[in-house]
Design a protein around this motif. Sequence first.
Motif, short mmCIF file in Angstrom:
data_model
loop_
_atom_site.label_atom_id
_atom_site.label_comp_id
_atom_site.label_asym_id
_atom_site.label_seq_id
_atom_site.Cartn_x
_atom_site.Cartn_y
_atom_site.Cartn_z
N TYR A 38 1.35 -1.60 0.19
CA TYR A 38 -0.20 0.08 -0.18
C TYR A 38 0.86 1.03 -0.05
CZ TYR A 38 -2.92 3.35 1.92
OH TYR A 38 -3.71 4.54 2.14
N PHE A 39 1.90 1.46 1.02
CA PHE A 39 2.70 2.84 1.04
C PHE A 39 4.00 2.53 -0.37
CE2 PHE A 39 1.29 2.25 5.96
CZ PHE A 39 0.83 3.03 5.79
N THR A 40 4.51 1.53 -0.68
CA THR A 40 5.38 2.10 -1.55
C THR A 40 4.10 1.79 -3.10
OG1 THR A 40 4.84 -0.74 -2.03
CG2 THR A 40 6.72 0.48 -0.91
N GLN A 41 3.34 1.30 -3.15
CA GLN A 41 2.23 2.00 -4.33
C GLN A 41 2.12 3.47 -4.18
OE1 GLN A 41 -0.47 -0.80 -4.31
NE2 GLN A 41 0.12 -2.55 -4.88
N ALA A 42 1.91 4.24 -2.97
CA ALA A 42 1.31 5.48 -2.67
C ALA A 42 2.81 6.42 -3.20
CB ALA A 42 0.92 5.87 -1.44
N GLY A 43 4.33 5.33 -2.82
CA GLY A 43 4.99 6.01 -3.55
C GLY A 43 6.14 6.62 -2.22
N MET A 44 6.15 5.75 -1.12
CA MET A 44 7.06 5.75 0.30
C MET A 44 8.08 4.60 -0.62
SD MET A 44 4.70 5.91 3.52
CE MET A 44 3.75 8.03 3.97
N ASN A 45 9.28 5.03 0.17
CA ASN A 45 10.57 4.38 -0.28
C ASN A 45 11.12 4.09 0.84
OD1 ASN A 45 11.45 7.12 0.22
ND2 ASN A 45 12.61 7.23 -1.71
N ILE A 46 10.37 4.22 2.34
CA ILE A 46 11.48 3.96 3.37
C ILE A 46 10.51 3.39 4.41
CG2 ILE A 46 11.57 6.35 4.22
CD1 ILE A 46 14.75 5.24 4.72
N PHE A 47 10.62 2.48 5.63
CA PHE A 47 10.10 2.36 6.34
C PHE A 47 11.35 1.80 7.76
CE2 PHE A 47 7.97 0.11 2.64
CZ PHE A 47 6.38 0.32 3.16
N ARG A 48 10.46 2.58 8.31
CA ARG A 48 10.87 2.65 10.05
C ARG A 48 10.54 1.55 10.51
NH1 ARG A 48 10.90 5.76 15.27
NH2 ARG A 48 12.60 5.35 16.50
N LEU A 49 10.91 0.33 10.64
CA LEU A 49 10.94 -0.46 11.76
C LEU A 49 11.45 -1.28 13.06
CD1 LEU A 49 9.63 -3.92 10.65
CD2 LEU A 49 12.15 -4.80 10.37
N SER A 50 10.00 -0.80 13.85
CA SER A 50 10.64 -0.72 14.96
C SER A 50 11.21 -2.66 15.59
CB SER A 50 9.66 -0.30 15.82
OG SER A 50 9.15 0.67 15.78
N VAL A 51 11.98 -2.74 16.25
CA VAL A 51 12.78 -3.97 16.77
C VAL A 51 12.45 -3.84 18.50
CG1 VAL A 51 12.68 -4.65 14.62
CG2 VAL A 51 14.78 -3.70 15.25
N LEU A 52 13.04 -4.66 19.44
CA LEU A 52 13.55 -4.97 20.60
C LEU A 52 14.77 -4.98 20.68
CD1 LEU A 52 10.28 -5.34 23.03
CD2 LEU A 52 11.33 -3.33 21.93
N TRP A 53 15.46 -4.76 21.07
CA TRP A 53 17.25 -5.44 21.40
C TRP A 53 17.55 -6.86 22.30
CZ3 TRP A 53 20.95 -1.20 24.29
CH2 TRP A 53 22.09 -2.58 24.48
N GLU A 54 16.35 -6.98 23.15
CA GLU A 54 15.96 -7.94 24.24
C GLU A 54 15.56 -9.56 23.50
OE1 GLU A 54 14.88 -4.58 26.98
OE2 GLU A 54 14.63 -4.72 24.54
N ARG A 55 14.43 -9.03 22.68
CA ARG A 55 13.78 -10.25 21.69
C ARG A 55 15.12 -10.49 20.21
NH1 ARG A 55 7.88 -7.27 21.26
NH2 ARG A 55 7.29 -8.35 23.33
N LEU A 56 15.53 -9.29 19.91
CA LEU A 56 17.02 -9.75 19.03
C LEU A 56 17.88 -10.34 19.04
CD1 LEU A 56 17.29 -6.36 16.37
CD2 LEU A 56 16.39 -9.08 15.86
N GLN A 57 18.74 -9.49 20.62
CA GLN A 57 20.00 -10.26 21.29
C GLN A 57 19.10 -10.99 22.80
OE1 GLN A 57 22.88 -7.97 22.11
NE2 GLN A 57 24.37 -9.05 21.91
N PRO A 58 18.73 -11.79 22.94
CA PRO A 58 18.17 -12.29 24.35
C PRO A 58 19.46 -11.58 25.08
CG PRO A 58 17.84 -13.78 22.63
CD PRO A 58 18.88 -13.15 22.36
N SER A 59 20.53 -11.57 25.26
CA SER A 59 21.50 -12.10 26.35
C SER A 59 22.41 -10.93 26.03
CB SER A 59 22.17 -13.18 27.46
OG SER A 59 22.59 -13.76 26.24
N LEU A 60 22.88 -9.87 26.70
CA LEU A 60 24.33 -8.89 26.23
C LEU A 60 25.60 -9.41 25.76
CD1 LEU A 60 23.50 -5.68 28.78
CD2 LEU A 60 22.68 -5.81 26.66
N ASN A 61 25.57 -9.27 24.70
CA ASN A 61 26.78 -9.80 24.11
C ASN A 61 26.48 -11.26 23.75
OD1 ASN A 61 28.67 -7.36 25.29
ND2 ASN A 61 28.73 -8.27 26.25
N GLY A 62 25.52 -12.24 23.61
CA GLY A 62 25.13 -12.69 23.59
C GLY A 62 24.77 -12.98 21.70
N PRO A 63 24.62 -14.08 21.08
CA PRO A 63 24.42 -14.52 19.18
C PRO A 63 22.57 -13.37 19.29
CG PRO A 63 24.09 -16.57 20.45
CD PRO A 63 24.66 -15.83 21.82
#
Length: 310
Positions: A38-63
Amino acid sequence: MAQTWRGVNLAGAAYSSSRLPGRYGYDYIYPKPSEVDYFTQAGMNIFRLSVLWERLQPSLNGPLDEGELRRVRQFVSYARDRGASTVLDIHDYGRYRGQEVGSTAVPDAAFADLWSRLAQAFGTDSHVLFGLMNEPQQHSAQAWKNSVQAAIDAIRKTGSHNTILVPGIGWDGAQSFASLNGPSLGTLTDPAHNLVYEVHEYFDTDASGTKPACISRDQAVARLQSFTDWLRAHRAHGFLGEFGVSRQPECVALLAPLLSHMRENADVWSGWTYWAAGPLWGNYMFTLEPDHGADRPQMQAIRPFLGKSR
């Protein structure tokens, strides 16, 4: 001059931040392909995707978590195939599990480790912008500057040249950036020379983005002007990562002068992402999510600024 990036925040993946890691599809969800369409067909060319650090990296300095990383990759790939870039926005307010970045519990090295890993994952994709942190609530701009510099150094050490979006303290407000953050963040160094300063701004009386009423047109544009001036004085580039207005007609009418200001100053304003859209907002007063396929009033006001060449 054309504005490089014009788009929207797609929220949902950072929902239920108190439920970690949370159940995918119940506590949080990634944007749907139909929204990107919907948004790209309207002409938008960027999305700001909100993510949580804790979900991406469950433990500090971990994979990094493979499942979460896969969801990000799928979104990035789908958007890229439709000509759009993605801001990978770590939506954690300068914290990890409630502890401040730069503290003993979450040292700058841990923040740098996250970004080193993300740079290794996305560093060859020029369609991914690194949004270091959403609205960091640090105790001082200088302390935050040290955290940011550590992340920049870690990203560049991987060989990545991706655009890095640098936010400021104080809710990342555009109107206060020059005075509150400028002296510290203006001294950042980047060997790739690809930093863009990210600010947010809302147009209710206290700039909180919580009220349906809005200030006047002149007042609204003035909230961006000092940052525009700071960017030009520092030969820097800026990005309005969040802004929004309610559906009240006098508030929708602010969008044209605000977007015009950024377009007229496109030598320093690289672009913007409106707040917000996404599948879980319902009838939220700022939402751009189409209403049963129909444009919201705010989207109608934004469309004239989405042309391919201006």
